[in-house]
Write a protein that holds these residues in place. Structure first.
Motif, PDB file in Angstrom:
ATOM      1  N   ARG A   1     -29.404  59.717-128.220  1.00 30.96           N
ATOM      2  CA  ARG A   1     -28.061  59.705-128.810  1.00 30.96           C
ATOM      3  C   ARG A   1     -27.785  61.007-129.563  1.00 30.96           C
ATOM      4  NH1 ARG A   1     -26.069  54.403-128.703  1.00 30.96           N
ATOM      5  NH2 ARG A   1     -27.673  52.834-128.250  1.00 30.96           N
ATOM      6  N   ASP A   2     -28.761  61.499-130.299  1.00 29.73           N
ATOM      7  CA  ASP A   2     -28.569  62.734-131.068  1.00 29.73           C
ATOM      8  C   ASP A   2     -28.320  63.926-130.138  1.00 29.73           C
ATOM      9  OD1 ASP A   2     -28.941  61.318-133.381  1.00 29.73           O
ATOM     10  OD2 ASP A   2     -31.054  61.902-133.626  1.00 29.73           O
TER      11      ASP A   2
ATOM     12  N   GLN B   1     -16.984  63.219-120.183  1.00 31.75           N
ATOM     13  CA  GLN B   1     -17.426  62.209-121.137  1.00 31.75           C
ATOM     14  C   GLN B   1     -18.853  61.796-120.793  1.00 31.75           C
ATOM     15  OE1 GLN B   1     -15.761  61.072-123.907  1.00 31.75           O
ATOM     16  NE2 GLN B   1     -14.279  62.685-123.370  1.00 31.75           N
TER      17      GLN B   1
ATOM     18  N   ASP C   1     -24.846  63.673-128.533  1.00 33.79           N
ATOM     19  CA  ASP C   1     -23.774  64.025-129.478  1.00 33.79           C
ATOM     20  C   ASP C   1     -23.577  65.545-129.506  1.00 33.79           C
ATOM     21  OD1 ASP C   1     -23.253  61.437-130.158  1.00 33.79           O
ATOM     22  OD2 ASP C   1     -24.454  61.440-131.996  1.00 33.79           O
ATOM     23  N   GLU C   2     -24.671  66.280-129.542  1.00 37.20           N
ATOM     24  CA  GLU C   2     -24.583  67.744-129.525  1.00 37.20           C
ATOM     25  C   GLU C   2     -23.951  68.230-128.214  1.00 37.20           C
ATOM     26  OE1 GLU C   2     -28.454  69.384-130.074  1.00 37.20           O
ATOM     27  OE2 GLU C   2     -28.943  68.080-131.780  1.00 37.20           O
TER      28      GLU C   2
ATOM     29  N   GLN D   1     -22.036  66.578-126.074  1.00 34.47           N
ATOM     30  CA  GLN D   1     -20.641  66.171-125.914  1.00 34.47           C
ATOM     31  C   GLN D   1     -19.716  67.138-126.641  1.00 34.47           C
ATOM     32  OE1 GLN D   1     -19.087  63.145-124.166  1.00 34.47           O
ATOM     33  NE2 GLN D   1     -17.755  64.939-124.338  1.00 34.47           N
ATOM     34  N   PHE D   2     -20.155  67.625-127.793  1.00 32.75           N
ATOM     35  CA  PHE D   2     -19.352  68.584-128.557  1.00 32.75           C
ATOM     36  C   PHE D   2     -19.105  69.846-127.740  1.00 32.75           C
ATOM     37  CE2 PHE D   2     -19.020  72.198-131.466  1.00 32.75           C
ATOM     38  CZ  PHE D   2     -17.930  71.807-132.249  1.00 32.75           C
TER      39      PHE D   2
END
Length: 374
Positions: free
Chosen positions: A226-227, A241, A230-231, A233-234
């Protein structure tokens, strides 16, 4: 135990039987003896052999020298000549065929054994030299391709950075805010591309040099994924997506976080990059007894069947990538990281449909013993 296979080419039947008997006594295998050069060539073409004992004077249209030349050039099998007498012209012809030795009739067993062992060891040495030269040639070609690729891959983003910077310097105050943001985004994107190239090159270099280490820890792989996503996706923007799914309990898994980061970032980056029209990229984490799998799926351009044979070879890229930038090093690094874990990777892809990469890690007692808590 000696098991070299030797063909005897001798047209005197009694002499041929004597040689065969001596060879078998010394521990060699004599699958057959023949009496002509034509028969010798036929046998060499049909069965594996390590050495040929060839009488120079043979009855028939082809003498031993002609047969030896054909065997040397077509099959690369060493030949030792058997001869009772030969004139100077014949010996000169024999030298051209680069024989591995001469045995003068009559000979004793020790001379025969020595000549054969010297020839066999010479063949092994020459084969080792050829392999070394071939590897050196491959390495030279790989280095040449590497520097060509690096120059090409750096030139593109550097040109973009320079052009955007010059436009901002010359027309910055008069440019609309949207255009200025566009140029700044182009600079940032180009820097990230160069940074990724450097990371790939340095990582593969460490792996090739043996300095890429396997240091597993008890990892919460679910939160770790997940971490990272998140990076990513930014940086991916709004066109893509990244959707994360999990099956099973994955709280404490014995994995190397640095290697897993390489694997995930490369696979997800590829899924985004080779889906130029945008869309969803799926990462599915599945944990069952004794196995952890990471599956990355996209609906991008896919990989042609021919290119799938060379997925993990450095600098290899499919012909359908077009202008999409890349180094051909990402999957090479992924494979090395998976190998250090003792895992495996399966890539399934269809052109125009998309690609699914599944990485599986198995419970490993050695890794578990090395596993440490953080």
């Amino acid at each position: 135990m000696v098991s070299e296979r030797i063909l005897v080419v001798e047209d005197e039947r009694i002499v041929a039987r004597d040689i065969e008997k001596r060879l078998k006594k010394l521990g060699y295998i004599v699958p057959i003896t023949v009496a002509s050069g034509e028969e010798a060539i036929k046998v060499v073409a049909e069965m594996p052999l390590d050495l040929v004992l060839m009488d120079i004077q043979l009855k028939g249209e082809m003498d031993g020298i002609e047969a030896a030349e054909h065997i040397r050039t077509e099959f690369d099998i060493p030949v030792i000549y058997l001869t009772a007498y030969a004139d100077t012209a014949t010996l000169q012809r024999a030298k051209v065929t680069e024989p591995f030795g001469y045995i003068v009739k009559p000979f004793d067993e020790r001379d025969l054994h020595t000549a054969i062992e010297v020839a066999l060891r010479r063949r092994l040495a020459e084969k080792a030299v050829r392999v070394a030269l071939e590897k050196e040639k491959e390495l030279s070609e790989l280095k040449s391709r590497f520097w060509s690729m690096v120059a090409h891959e750096f030139r593109g983003p550097m040109t973009s950075i320079l052009s955007a910077a010059q436009l901002l310097e010359d027309h910055g105050l008069s440019l609309p805010e949207e255009r200025r943001r566009e140029y700044l985004y182009l600079i940032q994107k180009s820097v990230r591309s160069m940074d990724q190239l450097l990371n790939d090159v340095l990582a593969v270099g460490r792996a090739e040099g043996g300095s890429l280490k396997f240091d597993p820890i008890l990892l919460d792989i679910s939160q770790f994924c997940r971490d990272i996503l998140d990076e990513m996706q930014f940086n991916a923007g709004h066109n893509h997506q990244i959707i994360f799914n999990q099956q099973g309990e994955c709280s404490d898994t014995c994995l190397d976080p640095n290697l897993i980061r390489h694997i995930l970032t490369n696979l997800v980056t590829n899924a985004i990059k080779y889906s130029p029209r945008g869309g969803n990229v799926y990462l599915t984490l599945c944990c069952t007894d004794g196995e952890v799998s990471l599956q990355v799926r996209d609906a991008g351009i896919g990989i042609p069947a021919d290119a799938q044979k060379h997925l993990f070879v450095p600098f290899q890229r499919a012909e359908n990538v077009g202008e999409i930038p890349g180094t051909g090093l990402g999957l090479t690094m992924v494979k090395k990281c998976i190998d250090l874990h003792g895992g495996q990777i399966l890539i399934e892809s269809q052109v125009g449909i998309g690609t699914t990469a599944t990485v599986t890690f198995f419970s490993n007692s050695e890794a578990n013993n090395r596993c440490r808590s953080v």
